[in-house]
Design an enzyme around this catalytic site. Sequence first.
Site, PDB file in Angstrom:
ATOM      1  N   GLU A 279       0.850  -1.265  -0.182  1.00  0.00           N
ATOM      2  CA  GLU A 279       0.069   0.035   0.093  1.00  0.00           C
ATOM      3  C   GLU A 279       0.942   1.199   0.063  1.00  0.00           C
ATOM      4  OE1 GLU A 279      -3.697   2.034   2.698  1.00  0.00           O
ATOM      5  OE2 GLU A 279      -2.592   0.161   3.136  1.00  0.00           O
TER       6      GLU A 279
ATOM      7  N   LYS B 235      -8.780   4.375  -2.865  1.00  0.00           N
ATOM      8  CA  LYS B 235      -9.492   4.164  -1.616  1.00  0.00           C
ATOM      9  C   LYS B 235     -10.813   4.741  -1.069  1.00  0.00           C
ATOM     10  CE  LYS B 235      -8.135   2.764   3.106  1.00  0.00           C
ATOM     11  NZ  LYS B 235      -6.857   2.603   4.106  1.00  0.00           N
TER      12      LYS B 235
ATOM     13  N   CYS C  62      -6.581  -2.277   1.969  1.00  0.00           N
ATOM     14  CA  CYS C  62      -6.348  -2.198   3.409  1.00  0.00           C
ATOM     15  C   CYS C  62      -7.742  -2.433   3.933  1.00  0.00           C
ATOM     16  CB  CYS C  62      -5.883  -0.946   3.963  1.00  0.00           C
ATOM     17  SG  CYS C  62      -5.276  -0.917   5.849  1.00  0.00           S
TER      18      CYS C  62
END
Length: 312
Positions: free
Chosen positions: A45, A138, A172
């Site tokens: 990430e 995200k 995540c």
Amino acid sequence: MPNTIRAAIIQARAPYYDLSRCLEKGCSLIGEAARNGAQLITLGETWFPGYPAWLDYAPAAALWDHAPTKRVYARLCENSLTIDGPELLRIRTLAKDLDVVLVLGINERVLKGRGNRSLYNSLLVIDANGELVNHHRKLRPTFSEQMLWAQGDGAGLKAVDTAAGRVGGLICWEHWMPHARQALHLSNEIVHVALWPAVKESHLIASRHYAFEGRAFVLAAGSILTVADIPGELELSDELRAQSDALLLHGGSAIIGPDGAYLVEPVAGEETIIYADLDPRRIMEEQMTLDVTGHYARDDVFTFEVNRRRLE
């Protein structure tokens, strides 16, 4: 789609907040993985130019109008990638030259339009011809991450065709968003890339659950980060600063089959590249008992819709 897909996770320490050095190291490691036969390669990430772990370790970082934090944020902005910038063009050219599919985690800087000069936590899929075939931001930065990143949208919430089969990914804690998972399952993933700062036990549970639920191969990718990488402007405890070589992000990367079992068990505490050969026929074998988009779905009970409009 190839009969087997050789996948690689680069588990490495990013030259923190130094995009030029990140490019040199990242491109070198991508080249190494390609020489070892990898067709699909990923890193953790926001590897470009590093995950902001300092949010968890610098006790004053969240103070209002804190000058050291503002200086670190400005440095992060200066070293973040833009989608149409020369740094990403170099990576795309490398993918084409090496004939590999790349899945990258980046800090993305936006210079115009909605979100002007905001940062996003983004996942990019670059095909083996050098084309950027997916760009996912995200959906929801987690907890203190909201200090740094804007909220994304559903435009990239999908798997896409690549030279290594259909590839998708989430970032995540998106792996604990049931609707985000289902959007990816419905797009018929073969390989799912799960980007994490480091792959802790709870992250492994989420990654294995995703593989079992979606009947997909999962590359759970983490990074390495030490105390010495925390920007010097930020105040750390004397005890922590004295442990400059101590790991804050330990890697923990793993490769998981569509039954939720490990193909490569978690590798922690070292910079390395891990590989596995993925056989897509395994997915059909596992779908016999569970297919959350087919015989195990109840479209007469549930409805599902995704807004895929890019917010800009």
